[in-house]
Design an enzyme around this catalytic site. Structure first.
Site, PDB file in Angstrom:
ATOM      1  N   HIS A 280      50.855  18.349 -20.806  1.00 20.36           N
ATOM      2  CA  HIS A 280      51.886  17.513 -21.426  1.00 20.36           C
ATOM      3  C   HIS A 280      51.549  16.027 -21.356  1.00 20.36           C
ATOM      4  O   HIS A 280      52.186  15.211 -22.027  1.00 20.36           O
ATOM      5  CB  HIS A 280      53.259  17.794 -20.796  1.00 20.36           C
ATOM      6  N   ASP A 325      50.775  24.500 -18.312  1.00 20.38           N
ATOM      7  CA  ASP A 325      50.677  23.037 -18.356  1.00 20.38           C
ATOM      8  C   ASP A 325      49.394  22.582 -17.657  1.00 20.38           C
ATOM      9  O   ASP A 325      49.419  22.076 -16.535  1.00 20.38           O
ATOM     10  CB  ASP A 325      51.915  22.424 -17.684  1.00 20.38           C
ATOM     11  N   SER A 422      52.759  12.796 -12.985  1.00 25.01           N
ATOM     12  CA  SER A 422      52.401  14.007 -13.715  1.00 25.01           C
ATOM     13  C   SER A 422      50.898  14.137 -13.886  1.00 25.01           C
ATOM     14  O   SER A 422      50.200  13.160 -14.145  1.00 25.01           O
ATOM     15  CB  SER A 422      53.046  14.004 -15.099  1.00 25.01           C
TER      16      SER A 422
END
Length: 483
Positions: A280, A325, A422
């Site tokens: 992502h 992911d 992230s």
């Protein structure tokens, strides 16, 4: 005269016969004392006699109930009956290493001494990968009745067959603390590449610079109604209340920066060519460059800036749920390793699942926000977070926790990853070697009570990672310059 003599002889003979008969035959009263016949069963008072195992089961075939009446003890009855029915299965002494054998009907049971296991106590516990990883420092694999230890790439297997020692100055998973410990020179080793997970399509990659607008995630419910933005899992997750990671303590940390020079996601160095990150993260900017070796982006003294060649996004990535992911970034030129730039080790799937993820804590690092809705950090932060069992993880979340995810964090203690982290590393240390176990993926806020951080489970993608990393080997070109 002659007739008289003959008569005397006849009388004498008859008298001798009567004397002989009296010596052979006893009177009935006397004879019965010696010639009594023992009676068996069915006598009037037979059922009132105490049980006798010889009378019940040796002289005649008996039932288990008759044996129990004789022994008047269930345990003794079972022991006798198991041998009585089909012989003693323990007569061959089948239990090894001092194990105690208990006979059964058609079988036996071994009670093993401490340190041994198996049907016949034939396995020494340290020869089982299930117990303390077989005493292996890295990877353990059962081979017949023994175990075989192997090591992560760039490590050497010790003469003892268990230990793993760094084979070079910058072997994977060795931070400055581990490198300060004494090392030795050891013989060659073999690494296990037997994991079998999702395949990778060689043509499935995104080259940079690229317009990523087509990958903007949308979160939809089952009836295809768009959810409110506040209901979305936060994609830019996630180090709150961590401490500064000193130079050389988090050498596998990478920082992704956009065309404005701002950091927006983290990454993990896996090799001179590849950096692991979250899928992502790839949709957040048109241009991506990678910084390695930096701990303070405001000072820009120790880091190196690298250009990106290709980006491999997992072909099954689901933007709406952050399932699968995971992405790999391929550098144009190799990363130069140093005391401050070292790759994390890639585990085998079994080692990650059975050993690493059963440790108490993992290590998370990043330049993300130090509190929810707060400013990003100029310094690299690190925090130690406990693993959370899957059931608790699923109950705590309003969003799906798939098989490709796991949770880490505290229920109430305000420590967590946060926005801007992230794609960064979730690392687990084992015997002074640091292995990549997760990718910071998403969460519901930062360090909220009753909420945990969600991480991509790297053990599910070991083969996927290895296949991509084999597509290009490091060249001899030098890295780009300093920041």
């Amino acid at each position: 005269m002659a007739p008289q003599l003959l008569l005397c002889l006849i009388l004498t003979f008859l008298w001798s016969l009567s004397e002989a008969e009296s010596n052979v035959f006893l009177k009935s009263k006397v004879a019965n004392r010696f010639l009594q016949r023992t009676k068996r069963a069915n006598s009037l008072f037979e059922e009132f006699k105490a049980g006798n195992i010889e009378r019940e089961c040796i002289e005649e075939r008996c039932s288990k109930e008759e044996a129990r009446e004789a022994f008047e003890d269930n345990e003794k009855t079972e022991t006798f009956w198991n041998v009585y029915v089909d012989g003693d299965q323990c007569s061959s002494n089948p239990c090894h290493y001092g194990g105690t054998c208990k006979d059964g009907i058609g079988s036996y049971t071994c009670t093993c001494l401490a340190g041994y296991e198996g049907k016949n106590c034939q396995y020494v516990l340290y020869q089982s990968c299930r117990v303390d990883n077989g005493n292996c420092w890295h990877f353990c694999k059962p081979v017949q009745n023994e175990i075989q230890c192997s090591c992560a790439e760039s490590y050497l297997l010790g003469d003892d067959g268990y230990s793993c020692v760094a084979g070079g100055d910058f072997s994977c998973g060795r931070n400055i603390k581990a490198r300060n410990k004494r090392e030795a020179s050891l013989p060659d080793f073999q690494t296990d590449f037997s994991d079998d997970y999702d395949a990778i399509d060689e043509n499935n990659f995104v080259e940079t610079p690229t317009n990523f607008s087509g990958l903007v995630p949308t979160v939809q419910s089952q009836n295809a109604t768009l959810l409110k933005k506040s209901d979305n899992p936060s994609p830019d997750i996630r180090v709150v209340n961590g401490t500064d990671c000193k130079l050389g303590e988090c050498p596998w940390q990478a920082l992704l920066i956009n065309d404005q020079g701002d950091g927006f996601c983290g990454g993990t160095i896996l090799s001179p060519i590849y950096v692991l990150t979250a899928a992502h993260c790839i949709n957040q900017t048109k241009y991506i460059r990678v910084v390695v070796g930096e701990i303070d982006i405001s000072r820009k003294k120790t880091g190196r800036l690298l250009s990106v060649d290709k980006i491999y996004v997992h072909q099954k990535f689901v933007p709406s749920t952050y399932d699968y992911d995971i992405a790999l970034i391929q550098m144009k030129t190799p990363i130069q390793f140093s005391e401050n730039v070292v790759p994390a080790c890639l585990p085998t799937a079994d080692f990650a699942n059975q050993v690493l993820m059963k440790q108490d804590f993992g290590i998370v690092s990043g330049f993300g926000r130090t509190r929810e809705r707060g400013q990003t950090s100029n310094t690299l932060k690190v925090v130690t977070l406990p693993y959370v069992d899957r059931h608790t993880c699923m109950l705590s979340s309003n969003f799906p926790i798939t098989q490709n995810m796991f949770c880490a964090g505290y229920n109430t203690l305000p420590q967590d990853a946060c926005q801007g982290d992230s794609g960064g590393p979730h690392i687990t240390a084992y015997r002074d070697t640091h292995f990549i176990t997760g990718i910071i993926s998403w969460g519901e806020g930062c360090a909220q009570t009753g909420k945990y951080g969600a991480y991509t489970k790297v053990s599910r993608f070991i083969l996927w990672i290895k296949r991509i990393m084999r597509l290009k080997l490091p060249s001899t070109e030098s890295s780009t310059g300093r920041l």
